[in-house]
Design a protein around this motif. Structure first.
Motif, PDB file in Angstrom:
ATOM      1  N   PRO A 128      42.391  31.941  44.161  1.00  0.00           N
ATOM      2  CA  PRO A 128      41.301  31.473  43.285  1.00  0.00           C
ATOM      3  C   PRO A 128      41.792  31.279  41.856  1.00  0.00           C
ATOM      4  O   PRO A 128      42.566  32.081  41.337  1.00  0.00           O
ATOM      5  N   PHE A 129      41.322  30.218  41.241  1.00  0.00           N
ATOM      6  CA  PHE A 129      41.718  29.880  39.875  1.00  0.00           C
ATOM      7  C   PHE A 129      41.091  30.817  38.851  1.00  0.00           C
ATOM      8  O   PHE A 129      41.724  31.227  37.892  1.00  0.00           O
ATOM      9  N   ALA A 130      39.815  31.149  39.028  1.00  0.00           N
ATOM     10  CA  ALA A 130      39.098  32.028  38.105  1.00  0.00           C
ATOM     11  C   ALA A 130      38.254  32.997  38.917  1.00  0.00           C
ATOM     12  O   ALA A 130      37.823  32.684  40.023  1.00  0.00           O
ATOM     13  N   ILE A 131      37.995  34.164  38.353  1.00  0.00           N
ATOM     14  CA  ILE A 131      37.206  35.189  39.020  1.00  0.00           C
ATOM     15  C   ILE A 131      35.883  35.337  38.268  1.00  0.00           C
ATOM     16  O   ILE A 131      35.874  35.807  37.125  1.00  0.00           O
ATOM     17  N   PRO A 132      34.739  34.921  38.866  1.00  0.00           N
ATOM     18  CA  PRO A 132      33.450  35.068  38.190  1.00  0.00           C
ATOM     19  C   PRO A 132      33.155  36.542  37.924  1.00  0.00           C
ATOM     20  O   PRO A 132      33.516  37.413  38.716  1.00  0.00           O
ATOM     21  N   THR A 133      32.486  36.823  36.820  1.00  0.00           N
ATOM     22  CA  THR A 133      32.162  38.192  36.449  1.00  0.00           C
ATOM     23  C   THR A 133      30.922  38.195  35.577  1.00  0.00           C
ATOM     24  O   THR A 133      30.614  37.183  34.933  1.00  0.00           O
ATOM     25  N   PRO A 134      30.185  39.304  35.535  1.00  0.00           N
ATOM     26  CA  PRO A 134      29.037  39.375  34.630  1.00  0.00           C
ATOM     27  C   PRO A 134      29.485  39.306  33.166  1.00  0.00           C
ATOM     28  O   PRO A 134      30.638  39.619  32.854  1.00  0.00           O
ATOM     29  N   ALA A 135      28.568  38.945  32.298  1.00  0.00           N
ATOM     30  CA  ALA A 135      28.849  38.890  30.862  1.00  0.00           C
ATOM     31  C   ALA A 135      29.204  40.287  30.352  1.00  0.00           C
ATOM     32  O   ALA A 135      28.715  41.287  30.874  1.00  0.00           O
ATOM     33  N   PRO A 136      30.047  40.370  29.325  1.00  0.00           N
ATOM     34  CA  PRO A 136      30.353  41.669  28.737  1.00  0.00           C
ATOM     35  C   PRO A 136      29.103  42.318  28.141  1.00  0.00           C
ATOM     36  O   PRO A 136      28.171  41.621  27.737  1.00  0.00           O
ATOM     37  N   ALA A 137      29.098  43.636  28.065  1.00  0.00           N
ATOM     38  CA  ALA A 137      27.968  44.376  27.499  1.00  0.00           C
ATOM     39  C   ALA A 137      27.705  43.932  26.066  1.00  0.00           C
ATOM     40  O   ALA A 137      28.628  43.707  25.295  1.00  0.00           O
ATOM     41  N   GLY A 138      26.431  43.763  25.741  1.00  0.00           N
ATOM     42  CA  GLY A 138      26.043  43.442  24.373  1.00  0.00           C
ATOM     43  C   GLY A 138      26.064  41.976  24.021  1.00  0.00           C
ATOM     44  O   GLY A 138      25.747  41.605  22.903  1.00  0.00           O
ATOM     45  N   HIS A 151      41.055  35.300  34.475  1.00  0.00           N
ATOM     46  CA  HIS A 151      42.114  34.729  35.300  1.00  0.00           C
ATOM     47  C   HIS A 151      43.115  35.818  35.688  1.00  0.00           C
ATOM     48  O   HIS A 151      43.361  36.741  34.915  1.00  0.00           O
ATOM     49  N   ARG A 152      43.682  35.679  36.862  1.00  0.00           N
ATOM     50  CA  ARG A 152      44.672  36.650  37.343  1.00  0.00           C
ATOM     51  C   ARG A 152      46.037  36.461  36.710  1.00  0.00           C
ATOM     52  O   ARG A 152      46.866  37.359  36.741  1.00  0.00           O
ATOM     53  N   VAL A 153      46.270  35.271  36.192  1.00  0.00           N
ATOM     54  CA  VAL A 153      47.550  34.975  35.534  1.00  0.00           C
ATOM     55  C   VAL A 153      47.269  34.321  34.193  1.00  0.00           C
ATOM     56  O   VAL A 153      46.185  33.790  33.964  1.00  0.00           O
ATOM     57  N   ARG A 154      48.238  34.366  33.305  1.00  0.00           N
ATOM     58  CA  ARG A 154      48.124  33.710  31.997  1.00  0.00           C
ATOM     59  C   ARG A 154      47.967  32.201  32.199  1.00  0.00           C
ATOM     60  O   ARG A 154      48.602  31.614  33.077  1.00  0.00           O
ATOM     61  N   LEU A 155      47.122  31.589  31.359  1.00  0.00           N
ATOM     62  CA  LEU A 155      46.966  30.135  31.372  1.00  0.00           C
ATOM     63  C   LEU A 155      47.376  29.584  30.022  1.00  0.00           C
ATOM     64  O   LEU A 155      46.974  30.104  28.983  1.00  0.00           O
TER      65      LEU A 155
END
Length: 134
Positions: free
Chosen positions: A113-123, A49-53
């Motif tokens: 946008p409420f949330a920013i999709p992203t790939p899973a963290p490494a590992g 998220h771009r801001v604290r929730l």
């Protein structure tokens, strides 16, 4: 008007914190924010998220997996904070049999946008969320 929002919606929704009643009385309601419903077996996918929730679990039990693979379980009635920024990638699972209902209070300009999709963290193993792990 129904204020429930699905986990897939990308834009902020909200409502007033106090509802006026006849005679000038006010009835307290949830603060302006967004309600998110995650169905049984559902998963939010990895995002940040771009801001604290600030979040309150209104129903069900939310299981969160954080960027460092920490798992947090939040039953109904509990609260948690999701910090802002790409350093705080996470996902939410509903491993229960009833919908998870969350109320979150971000401060976002309209259309952000409420949330920013992203790939899973490494590992992170694919089994964490086969639907969304990459």
């Amino acid at each position: 008007m129904d204020h429930r929002r699905s986990a897939e919606e990308e834009h902020m929704g909200g409502w007033q914190a106090m509802t006026p009643r006849p005679g000038g009385a006010c009835v307290a309601t949830l603060p302006a924010g967004r309600e998110i419903v995650i169905p049984p077996g559902g998963c939010t996918g990895w995002h940040f998220h771009r801001v604290r929730l600030d979040a309150v679990v209104l129903a069900g039990t939310l299981t969160r997996v954080l960027h460092d693979r920490t798992v947090e379980v939040h039953p109904a009635g509990t609260t948690f904070v999701e910090p802002a920024g790409i350093g705080h990638i996470h996902l939410g699972h509903n491993l229960g049999t009833e919908p998870v209902v969350l109320h979150v209070t971000p401060v976002l300009p309209a259309g952000t946008p409420f949330a920013i999709p992203t790939p899973a963290p490494a590992g992170v193993p694919r089994a964490l969320c086969g639907q969304h792990a990459r």
